[in-house]
Scaffold this active site. Structure first.
Site: not given
Length: 280
Positions: A46, A124, A166
């Site tokens: 990321e 995301k 993440c």
């Protein structure tokens, strides 16, 4: 020595800084290492190129325009190395349908095939707004990022890949949806804080692998990224039984790789068909 196999995947660990040129140079070096080690697919962490929040908006505008730097870099590296690249995450100031975002960006994971073609994009979904007992203190990704809303899988040389980033790791329903779309392995580009990573990184990754019977390839930021930000690292590859088969345990940049055994996956799913046993 090269270990070329059909399903070999590399997880790349970085310690990105606020210097984008430096970050791209380091990514180039590590991608080359992954290719030399025989990987067919490489996963970047990321924020591999752009780490600082204050850089995201300008960078996102540029990358969504006609002269992108990071997108061009990823396409070029994929072509030169003959490598499928999962581009960690980067800011984009436009949604996947092309509509512009004026005040924020999306944290987007782009996938490039070995000919340099952009073949998938995942934005995301879950944003990290939390208080953490570190030097940084408070994280509010929603101030900078607009959440995505699509579950994305893509076919790769190592099997069907489900995309996550993440903080998504804490939301098992996303991984259920990825398995529903046929995911055989899931990538997790990350920049886990040291505190949250030390507590939860390994158990959460192992749980997502076990409960969905998928490989998990987790590529993290790992080290002192800035005066106030330290990331956990421990980039790793976990098999569908929950065993960590490759891991970088020390801080700093590096590459770990493993063969994602498709036959092992099929056998496990046949012998323990938990997917057909679901009742809720």
């Amino acid at each position: 020595m090269s270990h070329v196999t059909g399903n070999r995947v590399a997880a790349i660990q970085m310690v990105s800084t606020h210097d984008i040129d430096h970050n791209l140079s380091e990514a180039r070096r590590l991608l080359s290492r992954a290719a030399s080690d025989g990987a067919r697919v490489a996963v970047l962490p990321e924020n591999f190129a752009v780490l600082a929040s204050h850089q995201m908006l300008d960078c996102g505008q540029r990358e969504s325009g006609g002269a992108p730097v990071i997108r061009s870099f990823l396409a070029e590296q994929a072509r030169q190395l003959g490598l499928c690249i999962v581009g960690g995450s980067m800011p984009l100031a436009a949604r996947s349908d092309g509509s512009a975002i004026s005040d924020r960006v999306r944290a987007s994971c782009l996938v490039f095939d070995s000919e340099g073609r952009e073949v998938a994009r995942y934005d995301k979904i879950h944003l990290f707004d939390a208080m953490v007992e570190d030097a940084h203190g408070q994280y509010r990704e929603s101030d900078t990022f607009e959440p995505g809303d699509q579950v994305i899988c893509v076919d790769t040389p190592a099997g069907r890949l489900g995309l996550a980033i993440c903080y998504d790791l804490r939301f098992p329903e996303l991984f259920r949806a990825l398995r529903e779309q046929g995911a055989e392995w899931v990538c997790l580009p990350s920049a886990f804080t040291w505190q949250t990573g030390e507590a939860h990184w390994h158990p959460l990754i192992r749980a997502r692998a076990i409960e969905n019977q998928v490989w998990v390839v987790a590529a993290g930021q790992g080290g002192q990224n800035s005066k106030r930000r330290k990331t956990y690292g421990h980039s790793l590859i976990c098999d569908p039984w929950g065993r960590v088969v490759a891991e970088q345990e020390q801080e700093g940049p590096g590459v770990v790789a493993a063969e994602l055994d498709g036959e092992q996956l099929r056998t496990l799913r046949e012998r323990m068909p938990v997917w057909s046993h679901r009742r809720l």
